[in-house]
Design a protein around this motif. Sequence first.
Motif, mmCIF file in Angstrom:
data_model
loop_
_atom_site.group_PDB
_atom_site.id
_atom_site.type_symbol
_atom_site.label_atom_id
_atom_site.label_comp_id
_atom_site.label_asym_id
_atom_site.label_seq_id
_atom_site.Cartn_x
_atom_site.Cartn_y
_atom_site.Cartn_z
ATOM 1 N N SER A 113 0.829 -1.207 0.000
ATOM 2 C CA SER A 113 0.000 0.000 0.000
ATOM 3 C C SER A 113 0.863 1.257 0.000
ATOM 4 C CB SER A 113 -0.959 -0.001 1.188
ATOM 5 O OG SER A 113 -0.259 0.065 2.409
ATOM 6 N N TYR A 114 2.007 1.207 0.679
ATOM 7 C CA TYR A 114 2.934 2.340 0.677
ATOM 8 C C TYR A 114 3.519 2.555 -0.721
ATOM 9 C CZ TYR A 114 2.874 2.730 5.760
ATOM 10 O OH TYR A 114 2.500 2.922 7.062
ATOM 11 N N TYR A 115 3.866 1.473 -1.392
ATOM 12 C CA TYR A 115 4.401 1.582 -2.753
ATOM 13 C C TYR A 115 3.367 2.155 -3.714
ATOM 14 C CZ TYR A 115 8.433 -1.243 -1.351
ATOM 15 O OH TYR A 115 9.573 -1.712 -0.743
ATOM 16 N N VAL A 116 2.146 1.663 -3.631
ATOM 17 C CA VAL A 116 1.081 2.140 -4.522
ATOM 18 C C VAL A 116 0.813 3.617 -4.265
ATOM 19 C CG1 VAL A 116 -1.378 1.937 -5.073
ATOM 20 C CG2 VAL A 116 0.018 -0.122 -4.834
ATOM 21 N N PHE A 117 0.679 3.990 -3.004
ATOM 22 C CA PHE A 117 0.434 5.392 -2.671
ATOM 23 C C PHE A 117 1.613 6.270 -3.103
ATOM 24 C CE2 PHE A 117 0.115 9.079 0.191
ATOM 25 C CZ PHE A 117 -1.155 9.503 -0.161
ATOM 26 N N GLY A 118 2.824 5.790 -2.904
ATOM 27 C CA GLY A 118 4.011 6.534 -3.337
ATOM 28 C C GLY A 118 4.045 6.752 -4.841
ATOM 29 N N LEU A 119 3.657 5.729 -5.603
ATOM 30 C CA LEU A 119 3.589 5.878 -7.065
ATOM 31 C C LEU A 119 2.546 6.906 -7.482
ATOM 32 C CD1 LEU A 119 3.972 2.205 -8.335
ATOM 33 C CD2 LEU A 119 5.530 4.120 -8.739
ATOM 34 N N ILE A 120 1.425 6.928 -6.799
ATOM 35 C CA ILE A 120 0.381 7.907 -7.121
ATOM 36 C C ILE A 120 0.855 9.321 -6.797
ATOM 37 C CG2 ILE A 120 -1.953 8.677 -6.525
ATOM 38 C CD1 ILE A 120 -2.617 5.634 -6.172
ATOM 39 N N VAL A 121 1.536 9.493 -5.677
ATOM 40 C CA VAL A 121 2.083 10.811 -5.323
ATOM 41 C C VAL A 121 3.140 11.231 -6.345
ATOM 42 C CG1 VAL A 121 3.446 12.074 -3.597
ATOM 43 C CG2 VAL A 121 1.532 10.634 -2.869
ATOM 44 N N PHE A 122 3.980 10.288 -6.770
ATOM 45 C CA PHE A 122 4.989 10.586 -7.788
ATOM 46 C C PHE A 122 4.328 10.976 -9.111
ATOM 47 C CE2 PHE A 122 8.114 9.203 -11.065
ATOM 48 C CZ PHE A 122 9.123 10.107 -10.746
ATOM 49 N N TRP A 123 3.270 10.283 -9.493
ATOM 50 C CA TRP A 123 2.515 10.624 -10.709
ATOM 51 C C TRP A 123 1.962 12.047 -10.601
ATOM 52 C CZ3 TRP A 123 -3.212 9.299 -11.278
ATOM 53 C CH2 TRP A 123 -3.684 9.638 -12.542
ATOM 54 N N GLU A 124 1.412 12.387 -9.446
ATOM 55 C CA GLU A 124 0.889 13.742 -9.238
ATOM 56 C C GLU A 124 2.013 14.776 -9.339
ATOM 57 O OE1 GLU A 124 -1.544 16.194 -5.808
ATOM 58 O OE2 GLU A 124 -1.524 14.013 -5.734
ATOM 59 N N PHE A 125 3.174 14.443 -8.790
ATOM 60 C CA PHE A 125 4.352 15.311 -8.870
ATOM 61 C C PHE A 125 4.734 15.562 -10.331
ATOM 62 C CE2 PHE A 125 9.009 15.591 -9.116
ATOM 63 C CZ PHE A 125 9.244 16.699 -8.322
ATOM 64 N N LEU A 126 4.728 14.495 -11.149
ATOM 65 C CA LEU A 126 5.064 14.627 -12.571
ATOM 66 C C LEU A 126 4.016 15.436 -13.329
ATOM 67 C CD1 LEU A 126 6.420 11.058 -13.422
ATOM 68 C CD2 LEU A 126 7.729 13.166 -13.053
ATOM 69 N N ILE A 127 2.759 15.259 -12.990
ATOM 70 C CA ILE A 127 1.690 16.033 -13.643
ATOM 71 C C ILE A 127 1.877 17.518 -13.368
ATOM 72 C CG2 ILE A 127 -0.782 16.545 -13.619
ATOM 73 C CD1 ILE A 127 -1.256 13.559 -13.007
ATOM 74 N N ILE A 128 2.131 17.860 -12.120
ATOM 75 C CA ILE A 128 2.321 19.266 -11.766
ATOM 76 C C ILE A 128 3.541 19.828 -12.473
ATOM 77 C CG2 ILE A 128 2.855 20.828 -9.846
ATOM 78 C CD1 ILE A 128 1.064 18.935 -8.135
ATOM 79 N N ALA A 129 4.617 19.058 -12.531
ATOM 80 C CA ALA A 129 5.820 19.498 -13.250
ATOM 81 C C ALA A 129 5.503 19.733 -14.728
ATOM 82 C CB ALA A 129 6.937 18.475 -13.099
ATOM 83 N N TYR A 130 4.727 18.842 -15.326
ATOM 84 C CA TYR A 130 4.364 18.977 -16.741
ATOM 85 C C TYR A 130 3.541 20.250 -16.970
ATOM 86 C CZ TYR A 130 2.177 18.105 -21.244
ATOM 87 O OH TYR A 130 1.738 18.233 -22.536
ATOM 88 N N ILE A 131 2.555 20.478 -16.129
ATOM 89 C CA ILE A 131 1.708 21.670 -16.290
ATOM 90 C C ILE A 131 2.534 22.941 -16.112
ATOM 91 C CG2 ILE A 131 -0.220 22.965 -15.280
ATOM 92 C CD1 ILE A 131 -1.529 20.214 -14.704
ATOM 93 N N LEU A 132 3.413 22.945 -15.111
ATOM 94 C CA LEU A 132 4.266 24.124 -14.900
ATOM 95 C C LEU A 132 5.232 24.323 -16.061
ATOM 96 C CD1 LEU A 132 4.968 23.779 -11.075
ATOM 97 C CD2 LEU A 132 3.421 25.386 -12.207
ATOM 98 N N LYS A 133 5.762 23.231 -16.601
ATOM 99 C CA LYS A 133 6.674 23.323 -17.743
ATOM 100 C C LYS A 133 5.976 23.964 -18.938
ATOM 101 C CE LYS A 133 9.293 20.487 -20.958
ATOM 102 N NZ LYS A 133 9.733 19.163 -21.341
#
Length: 165
Positions: A113-133
């Motif tokens: 569950s920690y791995y799955v949640f961590g992947l989702i947080v990382f995905w959100e991090f990448l989305i925000i980076a993409y939008i800001l880029k």
Amino acid sequence: MEVFKRYLPLCWLRGNPLELPRSLNFFKGNLLFYFIVEYFMQTNMVDNPVEAFFEISIETLLTLAFIALILILNRSMFAYIEITTALVFCENVASVFGAPAFAWLTVTDDLLSYYVFGLIVFWEFLIIAYILKRTLSINTPASLVMSLIYFIATFLGAYSLGQLI
């Protein structure tokens, strides 16, 4: 539904947030959904629902202020509704997947569950980076740094200010 379809590709790192339609109703609906989901997740972490309400209120205000600040500095405040809607919408999509993973994490404390949640947080991090880029016309490393600053300013800032109240 048409507006939803236009914003959804951002969650898969496609599209240009500056070319999205402006919709105040879609913005308000996403902001309300964002608040409710974040409140649900926060009440699972703290015992006091009033404290959770204040922290999420602060987090929401910091999110709106951070986006306004970067757009003012970039001289692109004209796109505030579109960019804010894009960020909040994509965070909502990630939260749709993250909330069950978070509930799983708090109930079972299973390592997966920690791995799955961590992947989702990382995905959100990448989305925000993409939008800001795409919004600020900056390179990928700079957008990753801006995304990190966004996470620190909003989530850690809300937690810190919430502890002062």
